[in-house]
Design an enzyme around this catalytic site. Sequence first.
Site, PDB file in Angstrom:
ATOM      1  N   CYS A  42     -14.337  27.950   4.493  1.00  0.00           N
ATOM      2  CA  CYS A  42     -13.498  28.964   3.883  1.00  0.00           C
ATOM      3  C   CYS A  42     -13.345  30.190   4.792  1.00  0.00           C
ATOM      4  CB  CYS A  42     -14.113  29.382   2.567  1.00  0.00           C
ATOM      5  SG  CYS A  42     -13.231  30.713   1.828  1.00  0.00           S
ATOM      6  N   GLY A  96      -5.542  18.346   7.779  1.00  0.00           N
ATOM      7  CA  GLY A  96      -4.717  19.415   8.323  1.00  0.00           C
ATOM      8  C   GLY A  96      -3.327  18.968   8.705  1.00  0.00           C
ATOM      9  N   ASP A  97      -2.338  19.618   8.067  1.00  0.00           N
ATOM     10  CA  ASP A  97      -0.925  19.463   8.429  1.00  0.00           C
ATOM     11  C   ASP A  97      -0.348  18.074   8.175  1.00  0.00           C
ATOM     12  OD1 ASP A  97      -1.229  22.040   9.247  1.00  0.00           O
ATOM     13  OD2 ASP A  97      -0.997  21.643  11.394  1.00  0.00           O
TER      14      ASP A  97
HETATM   15  C1  LIG Z   1      -3.847  27.988  -1.169  1.00  0.00           C
HETATM   16  C2  LIG Z   1      -4.978  27.243  -0.532  1.00  0.00           C
HETATM   17  C3  LIG Z   1      -6.185  27.107  -1.191  1.00  0.00           C
HETATM   18  C4  LIG Z   1      -7.263  26.415  -0.611  1.00  0.00           C
HETATM   19  N1  LIG Z   1      -8.422  26.268  -1.296  1.00  0.00           N
HETATM   20  C5  LIG Z   1      -9.444  25.553  -0.746  1.00  0.00           C
HETATM   21  C6  LIG Z   1     -10.658  25.328  -1.454  1.00  0.00           C
HETATM   22  O1  LIG Z   1     -10.835  25.720  -2.599  1.00  0.00           O
HETATM   23  N2  LIG Z   1     -11.640  24.633  -0.825  1.00  0.00           N
HETATM   24  C7  LIG Z   1     -11.490  24.137   0.456  1.00  0.00           C
HETATM   25  O2  LIG Z   1     -12.392  23.516   0.991  1.00  0.00           O
HETATM   26  N3  LIG Z   1     -10.347  24.324   1.117  1.00  0.00           N
HETATM   27  C8  LIG Z   1      -9.326  25.000   0.549  1.00  0.00           C
HETATM   28  N4  LIG Z   1      -8.162  25.154   1.233  1.00  0.00           N
HETATM   29  C9  LIG Z   1      -8.000  24.450   2.530  1.00  0.00           C
HETATM   30  C10 LIG Z   1      -7.394  23.059   2.297  1.00  0.00           C
HETATM   31  O3  LIG Z   1      -8.234  22.231   1.524  1.00  0.00           O
HETATM   32  C11 LIG Z   1      -7.098  22.345   3.618  1.00  0.00           C
HETATM   33  O4  LIG Z   1      -8.296  22.236   4.340  1.00  0.00           O
HETATM   34  C12 LIG Z   1      -6.068  23.077   4.452  1.00  0.00           C
HETATM   35  O5  LIG Z   1      -5.014  23.550   3.646  1.00  0.00           O
HETATM   36  C13 LIG Z   1      -5.517  22.188   5.563  1.00  0.00           C
HETATM   37  O6  LIG Z   1      -5.009  20.999   5.014  1.00  0.00           O
HETATM   38  P1  LIG Z   1      -3.448  20.799   4.659  1.00  0.00           P
HETATM   39  O7  LIG Z   1      -2.667  21.140   5.906  1.00  0.00           O
HETATM   40  O8  LIG Z   1      -3.344  19.345   4.278  1.00  0.00           O
HETATM   41  O9  LIG Z   1      -3.118  21.718   3.535  1.00  0.00           O
HETATM   42  C14 LIG Z   1      -7.103  25.860   0.676  1.00  0.00           C
HETATM   43  C15 LIG Z   1      -5.876  25.990   1.338  1.00  0.00           C
HETATM   44  C16 LIG Z   1      -4.820  26.666   0.751  1.00  0.00           C
HETATM   45  C17 LIG Z   1      -3.515  26.752   1.474  1.00  0.00           C
END
Ligand SMILES: Cc1cc2nc3c(=O)[nH]c(=O)nc-3n(C[C@H](O)[C@H](O)[C@H](O)COP(=O)(O)O)c2cc1C
Length: 356
Positions: A114, A216-217
């Site tokens: 985080c 990621g992405d």
């Molecule tokens: C609005 C938002 C809230 C998120 N909340 C969490 C969370 O509660 N726990 C966590 O491990 N990652 C959290 N993340 C990170 C995502 O789980 C993920 O690692 C990150 O968005 C990259 O993956 P993606 O590109 O598929 O979204 C959050 C990301 C966003 C954008």
Amino acid sequence: MSLIKWSSTESPEIQIGNRLLSSRYFLSPLAGYTQHAFRVALRELGGVGLCTTDLVLASQMLSRSRKAKALLKTSAEDNPLTVQIFSGIAQELVVGARWLEQQGYEAVDINMGCPMAKINGNGGGARIMCAPDAACQMVADVVDAVSIPVTVKMRLGWDRDSITAPLLAREFEKAGVAAITIHGRTRNQGFGGTVDLEGIRRTVEAVQQIPVVGNGDVCTVEDAFHMRNETGCEAVSIGRGAMLDPWIFCKIERTVRGEEPFVEPTMEEQIKFLVRHFTLMVAQHDDYGCTLIRKFAAWYGARLGIPEDLEDRLRRIQSIDEFHEIVKQIRLRHGERASSIPTALIKTPNGPVERW
Ligand SMILES: Cc1cc2nc3c(=O)[nH]c(=O)nc-3n(C[C@H](O)[C@H](O)[C@H](O)COP(=O)(O)O)c2cc1C
């Protein structure tokens, strides 16, 4: 280690600890978005291997706060589920994980990724990654305290000069974690730039046996396979891509099974998804579901191509009756504006932020 080339002969299932998951494609936690209602609506579309709760502060969970209770809400249809917890205090994680096990939750994920200032200031989140010995001890303590699988989600490291994920992954594996999810960015990157697939690959290569979940992405079926091919990860976790396209998991599933490509959902199917999402929110939160759906207004508005006045009503919706009136209008008026996949509408934490 040779890289996995995705192939239709691979088993679609994956073992994580004592759990056999039917798909290798998981939903990432997006705090505020991927709560019980969204998860269940998404699971009903098919193809999701695993969902994880939003991160729950261990101390709030242990004091049984209302917020933590809401985040821990689950149901028979919301399965398999992992609860994500975090704290800078090892003992809180230990007691929290034990309590979750006693309550019947099937797995615990420790958040180490985080980028929030508040959380990092507290010693939890990504800052733990800067103190590898303490991080390893913390993880080992949690693993030793429970018999359910313990997993870890983390970033590549604090910044470009401190890429600790491969080292930590190796040590966490020795400590007994069942899997590791890597978001391929550093803490300092926030959500900027692109995901470093090479960094994920180095983490995959650092572990002996446990699955590494690449994250990621990933926004399309092709992205998901690209992630696997480039990194060798055994599973992929999808966050924003699943918000942008909740059908992404069934699209992947069909491709994995070698079936006909998924036909894009009709407008009526998309409206049904909105209604189901809202209905589940109301079932959990009563009228407060009206407040919770507001943050999805821009997203549904763009996706459904509804005129701005209707989107605006959804953003300010006050009652359940009003929701149904808006849906009636959406059925009549969708298409007045070109529908689009609303890529820019999920707010990402950018630098130190108050909330996710
Ligand atoms: C609005 C938002 C809230 C998120 N909340 C969490 C969370 O509660 N726990 C966590 O491990 N990652 C959290 N993340 C990170 C995502 O789980 C993920 O690692 C990150 O968005 C990259 O993956 P993606 O590109 O598929 O979204 C959050 C990301 C966003 C954008």
